[in-house]
Design a protein around this motif. Structure first.
Motif, mmCIF file in Angstrom:
data_model
loop_
_atom_site.group_PDB
_atom_site.id
_atom_site.type_symbol
_atom_site.label_atom_id
_atom_site.label_comp_id
_atom_site.label_asym_id
_atom_site.label_seq_id
_atom_site.Cartn_x
_atom_site.Cartn_y
_atom_site.Cartn_z
ATOM 1 N N GLN A 1 0.872 -1.175 0.000
ATOM 2 C CA GLN A 1 0.000 0.000 0.000
ATOM 3 C C GLN A 1 0.909 1.225 0.000
ATOM 4 N N ASN A 2 0.888 1.951 -1.100
ATOM 5 C CA ASN A 2 1.791 3.089 -1.291
ATOM 6 C C ASN A 2 1.068 4.402 -0.996
ATOM 7 N N SER A 3 1.395 5.018 0.145
ATOM 8 C CA SER A 3 0.851 6.336 0.477
ATOM 9 C C SER A 3 1.847 7.445 0.160
ATOM 10 N N HIS A 4 2.931 7.090 -0.506
ATOM 11 C CA HIS A 4 3.962 8.058 -0.898
ATOM 12 C C HIS A 4 3.492 8.813 -2.133
ATOM 13 N N TRP A 5 4.041 10.012 -2.365
ATOM 14 C CA TRP A 5 3.616 10.823 -3.515
ATOM 15 C C TRP A 5 4.354 10.470 -4.806
ATOM 16 N N LEU A 6 5.292 9.524 -4.709
ATOM 17 C CA LEU A 6 6.010 9.072 -5.904
ATOM 18 C C LEU A 6 5.703 7.594 -6.175
ATOM 19 N N ASP A 7 5.833 7.203 -7.439
ATOM 20 C CA ASP A 7 5.757 5.783 -7.769
ATOM 21 C C ASP A 7 6.940 5.079 -7.120
ATOM 22 N N VAL A 8 6.761 3.807 -6.750
ATOM 23 C CA VAL A 8 7.799 3.059 -6.044
ATOM 24 C C VAL A 8 8.058 1.751 -6.774
ATOM 25 N N VAL A 9 9.329 1.409 -6.933
ATOM 26 C CA VAL A 9 9.729 0.112 -7.462
ATOM 27 C C VAL A 9 10.053 -0.777 -6.261
ATOM 28 N N VAL A 10 9.440 -1.975 -6.223
ATOM 29 C CA VAL A 10 9.606 -2.889 -5.088
ATOM 30 C C VAL A 10 10.544 -4.023 -5.492
ATOM 31 N N GLU B 1 20.881 -11.763 -3.295
ATOM 32 C CA GLU B 1 20.592 -11.111 -4.571
ATOM 33 C C GLU B 1 19.276 -10.352 -4.487
ATOM 34 N N SER B 2 19.140 -9.374 -5.353
ATOM 35 C CA SER B 2 17.956 -8.525 -5.365
ATOM 36 C C SER B 2 17.149 -8.817 -6.626
ATOM 37 N N THR B 3 15.844 -9.012 -6.463
ATOM 38 C CA THR B 3 14.959 -9.315 -7.581
ATOM 39 C C THR B 3 13.835 -8.298 -7.616
ATOM 40 N N ARG B 4 13.625 -7.723 -8.786
ATOM 41 C CA ARG B 4 12.549 -6.742 -8.946
ATOM 42 C C ARG B 4 11.201 -7.465 -8.930
ATOM 43 N N VAL B 5 10.268 -6.946 -8.115
ATOM 44 C CA VAL B 5 8.938 -7.533 -8.016
ATOM 45 C C VAL B 5 7.972 -6.781 -8.907
ATOM 46 N N GLY B 6 8.006 -5.450 -8.838
ATOM 47 C CA GLY B 6 7.101 -4.659 -9.654
ATOM 48 C C GLY B 6 7.018 -3.226 -9.188
ATOM 49 N N ASP B 7 6.138 -2.459 -9.847
ATOM 50 C CA ASP B 7 5.936 -1.043 -9.527
ATOM 51 C C ASP B 7 4.594 -0.865 -8.834
ATOM 52 N N VAL B 8 4.574 0.119 -7.927
ATOM 53 C CA VAL B 8 3.317 0.528 -7.296
ATOM 54 C C VAL B 8 3.217 2.029 -7.498
ATOM 55 N N THR B 9 2.149 2.455 -8.193
ATOM 56 C CA THR B 9 1.996 3.883 -8.462
ATOM 57 C C THR B 9 1.650 4.625 -7.176
ATOM 58 N N ALA C 1 -0.031 6.629 -4.270
ATOM 59 C CA ALA C 1 -1.359 6.593 -3.637
ATOM 60 C C ALA C 1 -2.222 5.441 -4.142
ATOM 61 N N SER C 2 -1.624 4.252 -4.271
ATOM 62 C CA SER C 2 -2.389 3.076 -4.700
ATOM 63 C C SER C 2 -1.838 1.831 -4.014
ATOM 64 N N THR C 3 -2.455 0.707 -4.311
ATOM 65 C CA THR C 3 -2.045 -0.565 -3.713
ATOM 66 C C THR C 3 -1.651 -1.534 -4.813
ATOM 67 N N GLY C 4 -0.550 -2.231 -4.592
ATOM 68 C CA GLY C 4 -0.090 -3.244 -5.539
ATOM 69 C C GLY C 4 -0.164 -4.624 -4.913
ATOM 70 N N ASN C 5 -0.664 -5.589 -5.651
ATOM 71 C CA ASN C 5 -0.756 -6.985 -5.201
ATOM 72 C C ASN C 5 0.185 -7.832 -6.036
ATOM 73 N N PHE C 6 1.051 -8.583 -5.353
ATOM 74 C CA PHE C 6 2.050 -9.401 -6.037
ATOM 75 C C PHE C 6 2.051 -10.803 -5.440
ATOM 76 N N VAL C 7 2.556 -11.738 -6.211
ATOM 77 C CA VAL C 7 2.743 -13.106 -5.738
ATOM 78 C C VAL C 7 4.227 -13.410 -5.835
ATOM 79 N N LEU C 8 4.806 -13.821 -4.686
ATOM 80 C CA LEU C 8 6.230 -14.159 -4.655
ATOM 81 C C LEU C 8 6.366 -15.673 -4.759
ATOM 82 N N PRO D 1 11.790 4.798 -4.565
ATOM 83 C CA PRO D 1 10.922 5.769 -5.236
ATOM 84 C C PRO D 1 11.537 6.244 -6.553
ATOM 85 N N VAL D 2 10.717 6.298 -7.589
ATOM 86 C CA VAL D 2 11.178 6.744 -8.904
ATOM 87 C C VAL D 2 11.475 8.242 -8.828
ATOM 88 N N GLY D 3 12.680 8.615 -9.209
ATOM 89 C CA GLY D 3 13.068 10.024 -9.217
ATOM 90 C C GLY D 3 13.606 10.519 -7.891
#
Length: 153
Positions: free
Chosen positions: A67-76, A83-91, A93-100, A117-119
């Motif tokens: 649940q992203n309450s930040h004002w920027l898009d976030v890469v999770v 090692e680090s694996t990219r899960v996805g983006d959450v725009t 003020a929205s919520t992202g649902n992912f399956v690991l 956060p992007v930027g």
């Protein structure tokens, strides 16, 4: 000073009563304390029979809700096994649902989540999370990322 030996008078019998009371207290402590400890330990033990423990497939994926309450898009990202694996983006003020999937959790089932956060260069990282098959992870990213919280259930 003469001490009287007649019953009901203060004198010799005062001392033996004190000794009897002290001996009684000591005996009570010797028996009651261990009994209380044993009963306390017995009360702490849970009863988990194999019938009540759910049988979960070890390859069951983990649900990740961000649940992203930040004002920027976030890469999770998920950090696992070094090692680090990219899960996805959450725009914003929205919520992202992912399956690991199982491979993303790693051998020790210990992971960390990273929000980038992007930027912006100011991201956040969770503490090490131990997740089991079938569990869910909820990550609430606040407008100030350092105040974010995570729950595993």
């Amino acid at each position: 000073m003469l001490l009287s030996t007649q019953p009901g008078r203060r004198g010799d019998e005062r001392r033996p009563r004190r000794l009897r009371a002290a001996a009684l207290r000591a005996a009570l402590i010797r028996t009651a304390l261990p009994l209380a400890l044993v009963m306390g330990l017995a009360a702490c033990g849970g009863h988990n029979s194999p019938e009540t423990v759910p049988n979960v497939d070890p390859d069951t994926p983990i649900a990740l809700i961000v649940q992203n309450s930040h004002w920027l898009d976030v890469v999770v990202y998920v950090v696992h096994d070094g090692e680090s694996t990219r899960v996805g983006d959450v725009t914003a003020a929205s919520t992202g649902n992912f399956v690991l999937p199982r491979w993303m959790i790693g051998q020790g089932r210990a992971i960390r989540l990273v929000a980038d956060p992007v930027g912006s260069g100011a991201g956040t990282v969770t503490d090490v999370l131990t997740v089991l098959p079938g569990e869910s992870v909820e990550w609430h990213l606040e407008s100030q990322l350092s105040r974010s919280s995570v729950s595993v259930y």
